[in-house]
Design an enzyme around this catalytic site. Structure first.
Site, PDB file in Angstrom:
ATOM      1  CB  SER A 162     -10.120   4.306  -1.130  1.00 50.07           C
ATOM      2  OG  SER A 162     -10.589   3.171  -0.463  1.00 50.07           O
TER       3      SER A 162
ATOM      4  N   GLY B  87      -8.413  -0.527  10.963  1.00 47.86           N
ATOM      5  CA  GLY B  87      -7.037  -0.655  10.488  1.00 47.86           C
ATOM      6  C   GLY B  87      -6.099   0.298  11.220  1.00 47.86           C
ATOM      7  CB  ILE B  88      -2.669  -0.248  12.544  1.00 49.19           C
ATOM      8  CG1 ILE B  88      -3.141  -1.185  13.658  1.00 49.19           C
ATOM      9  CG2 ILE B  88      -1.471   0.572  13.018  1.00 49.19           C
ATOM     10  CD1 ILE B  88      -2.121  -2.226  14.083  1.00 49.19           C
TER      11      ILE B  88
ATOM     12  CG  HIS C  63     -11.335  -1.817   2.441  1.00 54.53           C
ATOM     13  ND1 HIS C  63     -10.989  -1.131   1.299  1.00 54.53           N
ATOM     14  CD2 HIS C  63     -11.645  -0.883   3.369  1.00 54.53           C
ATOM     15  CE1 HIS C  63     -11.104   0.172   1.526  1.00 54.53           C
ATOM     16  NE2 HIS C  63     -11.497   0.347   2.772  1.00 54.53           N
TER      17      HIS C  63
END
Ligand code: PAF
Length: 284
Positions: free
Chosen positions: A188, A149-150, A37
């Site tokens: 996460s 994000g990819i 992140h």
């Protein structure tokens, strides 16, 4: 870093920045922030003067048997991390302001066809939950650009399609996958893995790399390649959900005419579901 808890706060903040001619970049998150992140925030800062991060655990995108209740809420730690990378504002709205009529009565935004395949097949309603909250957050924050994000390749493709289809005046910035030293994509949900599972987890990326190498070496029998990869995942101790070679833009199964490919995989490790992907461009 400013902490905005209401729509009024974040709107006033962003409006002032935009009046001053500053470009506002938005990074939506569910919180429980990790290095991946923070790299989205750092990338965002290279695309504008101001970066707004949101933290909102969006119940609408979690299935009934998924980890909504369990999802770690780590706001204090998240604030410290965001300050360390120089985010300008954190937007953390309440459930009641975001869903004033309750999630069951929420008007939704749904992208067709791309959302009931791959992760959508095992997570019905998930992407509608994502596109609905992203639309709401875009309308609340009103950024110039937003970073995704990819790592969540299907989510990125769906958000890009939605942004185009609904003529949203927001540029979507794609952030590379952040990985641990052994290749495991940062997520996460990696926090749910025990030590044994964590040791097995990098096999997902290794298998994707192996498939990409085969395609680079000329393999065009994608069905065979997918079947082999599923066996490799099982042998490594993962339970594959899917392993699939797709056209990168549409997410349709890749055919002989497709040159931009994404190899997407999801697999269970104990009670944790991991996803990852690699891309490859092949010559026509
Ligand atoms: O990728 C995520 O963390 C979430 O799906 C997002 C984009 C923040 C929407 O809740």
């Amino acid at each position: 870093m400013l902490i905005c808890r209401t729509f009024g706060d974040i709107r006033a903040t962003v409006a002032e920045w935009r009046r001053a001619g500053e470009t506002v970049v938005f990074v939506p998150t569910l919180g429980n922030l990790h290095q991946g992140h923070l790299q989205l925030v750092e990338l965002g800062a290279r695309h504008g003067e101001r970066v707004v991060v949101s933290i909102f655990v969006n119940q609408l995108q979690f299935g009934k048997n998924e980890d909504y209740a369990l999802y770690p809420r780590t706001l204090d730690a998240d604030v410290g991390k965001l300050e360390s990378v120089g985010a300008d504002a954190l937007f953390c709205p309440s459930d009641t302001e975001v869903y004033p009529n309750g999630i069951e009565h929420q008007t939704t935004v749904a992208v067709p066809t791309m959302t009931d395949i791959l992760c959508g097949a095992t997570r019905p309603g998930h992407f509608t939950g994502v596109t609905t909250i992203v639309t709401k957050l875009f309308n609340i924050v009103q950024p110039d650009k937003a970073v995704f994000g990819i790592k969540d390749f299907q989510q990125l493709a769906v958000v890009k399609r939605m942004t185009q289809d609904l003529c949203l005046p927001i540029e979507i910035i794609e952030a590379p996958v952040a990985r641990a030293d052994d290749g495991l994509a940062l997520s996460s949900r990696n926090g749910y893995l025990n030590a044994r599972e964590r040791a097995i987890a990098p096999a997902l990326y290794r298998t994707l790399l192996g498939a990409r190498e085969s395609i680079a070496g000329g393999e065009r029998n994608y069905a065979l390649l997918e079947a082999r990869a599923q066996v490799a995942l099982l042998e490594a101790g993962l339970r594959p959900d899917y392993f699939s070679v797709r056209a990168a833009k549409t997410l349709e199964p890749a055919g002989p005419a497709d040159q931009d490919l994404a190899i997407l995989a999801a697999a269970w490790l104990g009670r944790t579901r991991l996803i990852d992907n690699v891309t490859i461009r092949i010559a026509g």
